[in-house]
Design a protein around this motif. Structure first.
Motif, PDB file in Angstrom:
ATOM      1  N   HIS A   1      36.246  39.193  47.622  1.00  0.00           N
ATOM      2  CA  HIS A   1      36.781  40.250  48.537  1.00  0.00           C
ATOM      3  C   HIS A   1      37.889  39.597  49.350  1.00  0.00           C
ATOM      4  N   GLY A   2      38.771  40.517  49.627  1.00  0.00           N
ATOM      5  CA  GLY A   2      40.062  39.747  50.488  1.00  0.00           C
ATOM      6  C   GLY A   2      41.139  39.381  49.576  1.00  0.00           C
ATOM      7  N   SER A   3      40.751  39.218  48.253  1.00  0.00           N
ATOM      8  CA  SER A   3      41.911  38.838  47.403  1.00  0.00           C
ATOM      9  C   SER A   3      42.847  40.097  47.097  1.00  0.00           C
ATOM     10  N   THR A   4      44.132  39.749  46.915  1.00  0.00           N
ATOM     11  CA  THR A   4      45.069  40.645  46.591  1.00  0.00           C
ATOM     12  C   THR A   4      45.303  40.674  45.048  1.00  0.00           C
TER      13      THR A   4
ATOM     14  N   ALA B   1      38.837  45.552  25.907  1.00  0.00           N
ATOM     15  CA  ALA B   1      39.725  45.956  24.603  1.00  0.00           C
ATOM     16  C   ALA B   1      40.980  45.714  25.223  1.00  0.00           C
ATOM     17  N   GLY B   2      41.903  45.372  24.414  1.00  0.00           N
ATOM     18  CA  GLY B   2      43.403  45.209  24.840  1.00  0.00           C
ATOM     19  C   GLY B   2      43.778  43.845  25.427  1.00  0.00           C
ATOM     20  N   ARG B   3      44.838  44.122  25.928  1.00  0.00           N
ATOM     21  CA  ARG B   3      45.634  42.696  26.624  1.00  0.00           C
ATOM     22  C   ARG B   3      46.138  43.350  27.711  1.00  0.00           C
ATOM     23  N   GLY B   4      46.405  42.313  28.655  1.00  0.00           N
ATOM     24  CA  GLY B   4      47.233  42.605  29.963  1.00  0.00           C
ATOM     25  C   GLY B   4      47.577  41.348  30.682  1.00  0.00           C
ATOM     26  N   THR B   5      47.713  41.872  32.281  1.00  0.00           N
ATOM     27  CA  THR B   5      48.018  40.546  33.157  1.00  0.00           C
ATOM     28  C   THR B   5      47.665  41.042  34.417  1.00  0.00           C
ATOM     29  N   LEU B   6      46.609  40.018  35.015  1.00  0.00           N
ATOM     30  CA  LEU B   6      46.312  40.128  36.289  1.00  0.00           C
ATOM     31  C   LEU B   6      47.367  39.555  37.245  1.00  0.00           C
ATOM     32  N   GLY B   7      47.856  40.260  38.159  1.00  0.00           N
ATOM     33  CA  GLY B   7      48.598  39.794  39.214  1.00  0.00           C
ATOM     34  C   GLY B   7      47.983  39.165  40.275  1.00  0.00           C
TER      35      GLY B   7
ATOM     36  N   ASP C   1      33.341  41.949  46.528  1.00  0.00           N
ATOM     37  CA  ASP C   1      33.763  41.018  45.421  1.00  0.00           C
ATOM     38  C   ASP C   1      33.222  41.923  44.143  1.00  0.00           C
ATOM     39  N   VAL C   2      34.358  41.777  42.948  1.00  0.00           N
ATOM     40  CA  VAL C   2      34.224  42.755  42.125  1.00  0.00           C
ATOM     41  C   VAL C   2      34.424  41.551  40.832  1.00  0.00           C
TER      42      VAL C   2
ATOM     43  N   ASP D   1      48.511  49.334  40.929  1.00  0.00           N
ATOM     44  CA  ASP D   1      49.296  48.623  42.028  1.00  0.00           C
ATOM     45  C   ASP D   1      48.686  47.765  42.608  1.00  0.00           C
ATOM     46  N   THR D   2      49.339  46.615  43.408  1.00  0.00           N
ATOM     47  CA  THR D   2      48.893  45.526  43.801  1.00  0.00           C
ATOM     48  C   THR D   2      47.988  46.282  45.358  1.00  0.00           C
ATOM     49  N   HIS D   3      46.789  45.592  45.353  1.00  0.00           N
ATOM     50  CA  HIS D   3      46.050  46.080  46.246  1.00  0.00           C
ATOM     51  C   HIS D   3      44.998  45.027  46.771  1.00  0.00           C
ATOM     52  N   THR D   4      44.427  45.145  48.033  1.00  0.00           N
ATOM     53  CA  THR D   4      43.295  44.155  48.372  1.00  0.00           C
ATOM     54  C   THR D   4      41.924  45.021  48.596  1.00  0.00           C
ATOM     55  N   GLU D   5      41.116  44.147  48.070  1.00  0.00           N
ATOM     56  CA  GLU D   5      39.674  44.731  48.091  1.00  0.00           C
ATOM     57  C   GLU D   5      39.160  43.806  49.407  1.00  0.00           C
TER      58      GLU D   5
END
Length: 132
Positions: free
Chosen positions: A91-94, A67-73, A60-61, A52-56
């Motif tokens: 850091h600070g990004s959602t 492996a696989g595929r997906g989507t970064l929102g 920084d990460v 789920d949508t979250h903010t760190e």
């Protein structure tokens, strides 16, 4: 050379992800070596599962799709994720992560969080002494 000097070593083979049951979700490997300055995890999401949508706020990460595929929102829209894609999450990004139809596995790396400490908070009251 000292007997206690750290030495590089292999920790995990991401090809082992193919041995994971498809329903396995979450961290399938964690960096746990003592004395480390980094934290790292290999995370697997089954098909169409989502973080789920979250903010760190503090760290920084780096995220590397293994492996696989997906989507970064993100707040600016969606970013496709596929094997080999390297993403910086400041850091600070959602953000959110959603696995595609075949699932998604990725490595995250960031500075190690400091452990919990007992003591006064730096912004809290300072103890006084006779010399203050």
């Amino acid at each position: 050379m000292s007997d206690s000097a750290p030495v590089p070593r292999a920790l995990y083979d991401v090809n082992a992800l193919t041995d994971q049951p498809p329903e396995t979700s979450g961290a399938v490997w964690r960096l746990a070596e003592s004395g480390r300055q980094l934290d790292a995890n290999v995370v697997h999401l089954p098909p169409l599962q989502r973080v789920d949508t979250h903010t760190e706020a503090e760290l920084d990460v780096l995220l590397l799709v293994v492996a696989g595929r997906g989507t970064l929102g993100t707040e600016e829209g969606s970013e496709p994720l596929g094997e080999g894609r390297l993403i910086w999450l400041p850091h600070g990004s959602t953000r959110s992560v959603t696995a595609g139809a075949e699932g998604l596995s990725y490595l995250t790396v960031h500075r190690r969080r400091p452990g919990m400490r007992i003591g006064h908070h730096p912004s809290g009251p300072r103890p006084t002494s006779a010399s203050d």
